[in-house]
Design an enzyme around this catalytic site. Sequence first.
Site, PDB file in Angstrom:
ATOM      1  N   HIS A  34      11.316 -29.238  89.274  1.00  0.00           N
ATOM      2  CA  HIS A  34      10.996 -27.861  88.887  1.00  0.00           C
ATOM      3  C   HIS A  34      11.316 -27.674  87.417  1.00  0.00           C
ATOM      4  O   HIS A  34      12.271 -28.266  86.915  1.00  0.00           O
ATOM      5  CB  HIS A  34      11.835 -26.893  89.724  1.00  0.00           C
ATOM      6  CG  HIS A  34      11.944 -25.520  89.131  1.00  0.00           C
ATOM      7  ND1 HIS A  34      13.096 -25.055  88.542  1.00  0.00           N
ATOM      8  CD2 HIS A  34      11.026 -24.516  89.014  1.00  0.00           C
ATOM      9  CE1 HIS A  34      12.887 -23.825  88.096  1.00  0.00           C
ATOM     10  NE2 HIS A  34      11.656 -23.472  88.372  1.00  0.00           N
ATOM     11  N   ARG A  85       0.814 -11.273  90.995  1.00  0.00           N
ATOM     12  CA  ARG A  85      -0.114 -12.170  91.693  1.00  0.00           C
ATOM     13  C   ARG A  85       0.728 -13.048  92.612  1.00  0.00           C
ATOM     14  O   ARG A  85       1.296 -14.060  92.209  1.00  0.00           O
ATOM     15  CB  ARG A  85      -0.908 -13.025  90.707  1.00  0.00           C
ATOM     16  CG  ARG A  85      -2.031 -13.800  91.404  1.00  0.00           C
ATOM     17  CD  ARG A  85      -2.959 -14.484  90.417  1.00  0.00           C
ATOM     18  NE  ARG A  85      -4.136 -15.031  91.065  1.00  0.00           N
ATOM     19  CZ  ARG A  85      -4.254 -16.299  91.479  1.00  0.00           C
ATOM     20  NH1 ARG A  85      -3.259 -17.142  91.348  1.00  0.00           N
ATOM     21  NH2 ARG A  85      -5.379 -16.711  92.042  1.00  0.00           N
TER      22      ARG A  85
END
Length: 334
Positions: A136, A294
């Site tokens: 990540h 979103r």
Amino acid sequence: MSLPERDALDKSEGGVTEQSNMRLRMEKFIKEQQQSIIAGLAAVDGEYSSFRQDEWTRKEGGGGITCILQDGTVFEKAGVGVSVVYGTLPKPAIEKMRANHKNIGGPGELPDKIEFFAAGLSLVVHPRNPMAPTVHLNYRYFETANPDGTDGAWWFGGGADLTPSYLFDEDAIHFHRTLKDVCDKHNKDYYPRFKKWCDEYFYNKHRGECRGIGGIFFDDLDETVADKENLFAFIQDGLQSFLPGYIPIISRRKDMPFNESEKEWQQIRRGKYVEFNLVHDRGTAFGLNAPGARVESILMSLPLTASWKYMYEPEPRSREARLTEILKEPKDWV
Ligand SMILES: *[C@@H]1O[C@H](CO)[C@@H](O)[C@H](O)[C@H]1NC(C)=O
């Protein structure tokens, strides 16, 4: 003129150069990096692999590009997203941020709302092979504008961390070494500080263990740490070190043999990854709470598959048990 209007005008008049403001330079940089990262990852996945790219806009201002490779050969799910957001912060949010940024909102009484800008690149890669670690990364820039039009507060945040299901010490060392080299180039205090910050941040409190074997994490890097140019240079080096930090690891692990029980352990570890992201991660919560969010872009970090097996404990002295021990007691790798 509002921030997005000013930036749109600057972009159309002179393009983005070294003389442009940091908002425009950060946006340009992360969009370029997004393309080189997805090209690098797609090449590992296979000759014919490519990322699906969704460009979206937010009616409140700004937008982003979400790039996903799902169900690939090497990668079960890889997401690389850029978002560039313009918006306004209400008073309670400004008050909260004032704890870390004294000059937010300008001198004097706190305004009812201020304009802000946030741009960042995030990525999460979940490989298929349980021997290959999840990775990540996130680098971001935040800025506010004072109501009188003068520049407000600004800061950078970010980091990168590795989450293996099976721990290979050489991978952990390479990953941390790459990050330490980047940090040391800018400030010898960065790595120890940001390594510790990472171990403390990516921590599943409810289980008493870290999400993975860490990396670096930092937030609120502003003029009290270094000037804006130097911090931008640090962020750039950090982001550019992603491929050299991860590609050697994934290349070594992607084709290793594994069996059903090892795959099952990966799924259980993934479950814990999901727990952190949904329960503790501030970025996810901030994103989901923002108007016009979103959702699919925010949740791109979740793996395609994961499992929760009741009361599962690894065999004592197994490789699985060793990982669990290290997650309870983070190690210094370099
Ligand atoms: C998978 O491999 C591990 C390590 O070699 C072994 O301990 C385990 O029993 C194997 N599991 C299955 C289902 O073959």
